[in-house]
Scaffold this motif. Structure first.
Motif, PDB file in Angstrom:
ATOM      1  N   LYS A  13       6.485  -2.314 -27.868  1.00  0.00           N
ATOM      2  CA  LYS A  13       6.886  -1.899 -26.526  1.00  0.00           C
ATOM      3  C   LYS A  13       7.611  -0.557 -26.516  1.00  0.00           C
ATOM      4  CE  LYS A  13       6.885  -6.524 -24.552  1.00  0.00           C
ATOM      5  NZ  LYS A  13       7.462  -7.428 -23.528  1.00  0.00           N
ATOM      6  N   GLY A  14       7.776  -0.001 -27.706  1.00  0.00           N
ATOM      7  CA  GLY A  14       8.327   1.346 -27.778  1.00  0.00           C
ATOM      8  C   GLY A  14       9.786   1.474 -27.389  1.00  0.00           C
ATOM      9  N   TRP A  15      10.593   0.454 -27.664  1.00  0.00           N
ATOM     10  CA  TRP A  15      12.024   0.561 -27.366  1.00  0.00           C
ATOM     11  C   TRP A  15      12.666   1.635 -28.248  1.00  0.00           C
ATOM     12  CZ3 TRP A  15      13.027  -2.128 -23.176  1.00  0.00           C
ATOM     13  CH2 TRP A  15      12.365  -3.329 -22.929  1.00  0.00           C
ATOM     14  N   PRO A  16      13.704   2.286 -27.752  1.00  0.00           N
ATOM     15  CA  PRO A  16      14.449   3.196 -28.644  1.00  0.00           C
ATOM     16  C   PRO A  16      15.056   2.399 -29.792  1.00  0.00           C
ATOM     17  CG  PRO A  16      15.621   2.872 -26.560  1.00  0.00           C
ATOM     18  CD  PRO A  16      14.264   2.267 -26.383  1.00  0.00           C
ATOM     19  N   THR A  17      15.234   3.027 -30.937  1.00  0.00           N
ATOM     20  CA  THR A  17      15.750   2.325 -32.115  1.00  0.00           C
ATOM     21  C   THR A  17      16.978   3.040 -32.674  1.00  0.00           C
ATOM     22  OG1 THR A  17      14.295   3.559 -33.614  1.00  0.00           O
ATOM     23  CG2 THR A  17      13.459   1.468 -32.753  1.00  0.00           C
ATOM     24  N   LYS A  18      17.774   2.256 -33.405  1.00  0.00           N
ATOM     25  CA  LYS A  18      18.941   2.793 -34.097  1.00  0.00           C
ATOM     26  C   LYS A  18      19.020   2.192 -35.491  1.00  0.00           C
ATOM     27  CE  LYS A  18      21.917   3.737 -30.089  1.00  0.00           C
ATOM     28  NZ  LYS A  18      23.253   3.472 -29.457  1.00  0.00           N
ATOM     29  N   LEU A  19      19.719   2.876 -36.365  1.00  0.00           N
ATOM     30  CA  LEU A  19      19.932   2.369 -37.712  1.00  0.00           C
ATOM     31  C   LEU A  19      20.996   1.274 -37.722  1.00  0.00           C
ATOM     32  CD1 LEU A  19      19.900   5.704 -39.719  1.00  0.00           C
ATOM     33  CD2 LEU A  19      18.286   3.820 -40.029  1.00  0.00           C
ATOM     34  N   PHE A  20      21.013   0.501 -38.800  1.00  0.00           N
ATOM     35  CA  PHE A  20      21.989  -0.576 -38.974  1.00  0.00           C
ATOM     36  C   PHE A  20      23.404  -0.083 -38.715  1.00  0.00           C
ATOM     37  CE2 PHE A  20      25.093  -2.648 -41.698  1.00  0.00           C
ATOM     38  CZ  PHE A  20      24.881  -3.990 -41.447  1.00  0.00           C
ATOM     39  N   ALA A  21      23.755   1.071 -39.289  1.00  0.00           N
ATOM     40  CA  ALA A  21      25.131   1.583 -39.188  1.00  0.00           C
ATOM     41  C   ALA A  21      25.534   1.929 -37.764  1.00  0.00           C
ATOM     42  CB  ALA A  21      25.301   2.817 -40.081  1.00  0.00           C
ATOM     43  N   ASP A  22      24.550   2.148 -36.891  1.00  0.00           N
ATOM     44  CA  ASP A  22      24.839   2.455 -35.486  1.00  0.00           C
ATOM     45  C   ASP A  22      25.029   1.198 -34.648  1.00  0.00           C
ATOM     46  OD1 ASP A  22      24.559   5.252 -35.892  1.00  0.00           O
ATOM     47  OD2 ASP A  22      22.371   5.029 -35.808  1.00  0.00           O
ATOM     48  N   PRO A  38      16.867  -2.338 -26.414  1.00  0.00           N
ATOM     49  CA  PRO A  38      16.525  -2.479 -25.004  1.00  0.00           C
ATOM     50  C   PRO A  38      17.763  -2.259 -24.123  1.00  0.00           C
ATOM     51  CG  PRO A  38      15.801  -4.375 -26.289  1.00  0.00           C
ATOM     52  CD  PRO A  38      16.737  -3.596 -27.144  1.00  0.00           C
ATOM     53  N   ASP A  39      17.526  -2.168 -22.831  1.00  0.00           N
ATOM     54  CA  ASP A  39      18.636  -2.043 -21.885  1.00  0.00           C
ATOM     55  C   ASP A  39      19.616  -3.200 -22.075  1.00  0.00           C
ATOM     56  OD1 ASP A  39      19.695  -0.862 -19.201  1.00  0.00           O
ATOM     57  OD2 ASP A  39      19.526  -3.024 -18.860  1.00  0.00           O
ATOM     58  N   LYS A  40      20.922  -2.914 -21.981  1.00  0.00           N
ATOM     59  CA  LYS A  40      21.948  -3.937 -22.201  1.00  0.00           C
ATOM     60  C   LYS A  40      21.774  -5.109 -21.251  1.00  0.00           C
ATOM     61  CE  LYS A  40      25.978  -5.333 -24.022  1.00  0.00           C
ATOM     62  NZ  LYS A  40      26.501  -6.288 -23.095  1.00  0.00           N
ATOM     63  N   GLY A  41      21.332  -4.845 -20.012  1.00  0.00           N
ATOM     64  CA  GLY A  41      21.120  -5.940 -19.068  1.00  0.00           C
ATOM     65  C   GLY A  41      20.060  -6.914 -19.549  1.00  0.00           C
ATOM     66  N   LEU A  42      18.983  -6.401 -20.163  1.00  0.00           N
ATOM     67  CA  LEU A  42      17.940  -7.271 -20.709  1.00  0.00           C
ATOM     68  C   LEU A  42      18.475  -8.078 -21.900  1.00  0.00           C
ATOM     69  CD1 LEU A  42      14.660  -5.123 -20.660  1.00  0.00           C
ATOM     70  CD2 LEU A  42      15.119  -7.240 -19.413  1.00  0.00           C
ATOM     71  N   GLN A  43      19.260  -7.416 -22.731  1.00  0.00           N
ATOM     72  CA  GLN A  43      19.876  -8.124 -23.856  1.00  0.00           C
ATOM     73  C   GLN A  43      20.734  -9.286 -23.356  1.00  0.00           C
ATOM     74  OE1 GLN A  43      21.922  -5.714 -26.802  1.00  0.00           O
ATOM     75  NE2 GLN A  43      20.756  -3.891 -26.215  1.00  0.00           N
ATOM     76  N   ASP A  44      21.508  -9.037 -22.317  1.00  0.00           N
ATOM     77  CA  ASP A  44      22.405 -10.066 -21.786  1.00  0.00           C
ATOM     78  C   ASP A  44      21.615 -11.218 -21.168  1.00  0.00           C
ATOM     79  OD1 ASP A  44      24.553  -8.571 -22.609  1.00  0.00           O
ATOM     80  OD2 ASP A  44      24.949  -7.690 -20.641  1.00  0.00           O
TER      81      ASP A  44
END
Length: 360
Positions: A191-200, A317-323
């Protein structure tokens, strides 16, 4: 009637198979294939016998295989076919005239024996059972007819226990299915979500917290102990001064076992390979936990795995979707806990039955 007690070496000496498998395609058994507590083989790996390393031995269906490494993991196998195994397993060969192999396996898995074996280890990073103690340990030896009766009772109890576990596992598959539907596979990220590394995403809060050795675990106590084993709670202690000092909730990662646990209550860290992680702002901890569960973690045997986790990318994903996902997961988890409480009662009953079965 009190049964006689006989040293293990006298009735189940160490004896590997004398039947080699030249250029055969055979089962290669490693510790990772064995489920703790039950002895179930989770998967079978086959390869040509010539491809094995030097630290192996041949076994057959006359052996009972006992893991001397980290005895608290409780890995005992009664093989259903010949194969080649790591030397971390001991090839006991019970004398069929006096000892039922399945009786021996149940005894080696009994809580009382596991506790004793966990007290008689050598080595800090890779604790192994002291073999001199192991072979001198005396096992209760009723007549074969009584052994058969005990095995039949414990087999039936074990069947009920496994059925309870399977029901729990089916319920637990609901949450990963929802994660995949909402966010896709977090590894391939379709779905092409933005990604971050573990440390982030995470902060390691393990340092500065005291750990409790497995031999100090209690069956009941004031505060739970969480380690890297399969059970959510490994035991208890009354020493609340050892409690984890950070914030909640946390994700506990088993550096050797690759097991993730979500913990939202006070606990004490079990020793040997436990990492405690918290999420940084804008990342829901329950979402992060289920994300971790769906990672494709490599298997490096009993080496450390945290280095691999730190190399992973995490979708954002957007924080609202995570919640939203976390709220649903919380509801499902509360229902699963009802099933797990019932399963825990079955597990405790089975443990009591195991100990009492060998009391004579």
């Amino acid at each position: 009637m009190r049964w006689p007690a006989v040293p293990l070496r006298e009735i189940a000496p160490p004896k590997a198979s004398t039947q080699p498998f030249p250029d055969s395609f055979v089962w290669h058994l490693s510790l990772e294939q064995i489920e703790g507590d039950t002895g179930a083989v989770l998967a079978k790996n086959y390869d040509y016998s010539g491809n094995v390393g030097s630290s192996t031995f041949y076994f057959d269906t006359g052996n009972v295989l006992y893991s001397k490494l980290r005895p608290y993991l409780n890995k005992v196998v009664v093989p259903d076919e010949p194969g080649i195994a790591t030397t971390e397993l001991i090839p006991l060969r019970p004398d069929p005239k006096v000892l039922n192999p399945r009786y021996l396996a149940f005894y080696l898995r009994s809580p009382n024996f596991v506790k004793q074996a966990s007290h008689h280890v050598a080595g800090t990073k890779m604790p192994r059972v002291v073999m001199d103690w192991f072979w001198k340990h005396k096992i209760p030896l009723p007549p074969l007819s009584e052994q058969k009766r005990i095995v039949e009772i414990l087999d039936e109890a074990d069947r009920i226990r496994r059925s309870r576990r399977e029901a729990n596992q089916k319920a637990e598959r609901i949450i990963p299915a929802l994660f995949l539907k909402m966010f896709g596979d977090p590894v391939s990220n379709p779905k092409g979500w933005p990604t971050k590394l573990f440390a982030d995403i995470f902060r390691d809060t393990t340092a500065g917290n005291k750990k409790l050795q497995s031999k100090q675990f209690l069956e009941f106590g004031r505060i739970a102990v969480v380690d890297q084993g399969q059970s959510q709670i490994a035991g208890y202690t009354d020493d609340v001064a050892l409690a984890y000092k950070g914030t909640f909730p946390v994700i506990v990662f088993g550096d050797h076992t690759r097991i993730f646990k979500f913990v939202d209550h006070p606990f004490v860290l079990g020793a040997d390979g436990v990492r405690v992680l918290i999420t940084k702002p804008r990342y829901n901890p329950l979402f992060a936990y289920w994300h971790c569960q769906l990672l494709n973690m490599p298997i490096a045997g009993y080496s450390r795995h945290f280095k691999f986790l730190k190399e992973k990318f995490f979708i954002c994903p957007d924080k609202g979707l995570q919640d939203r996902f976390a709220n649903f997961a919380s509801i499902v988890t509360s229902q699963i806990s009802v099933f797990e409480n019932a399963a825990d009662r079955v597990e405790r009953l089975f443990s009591v039955m195991l100990d009492r079965a060998f009391s004579g």
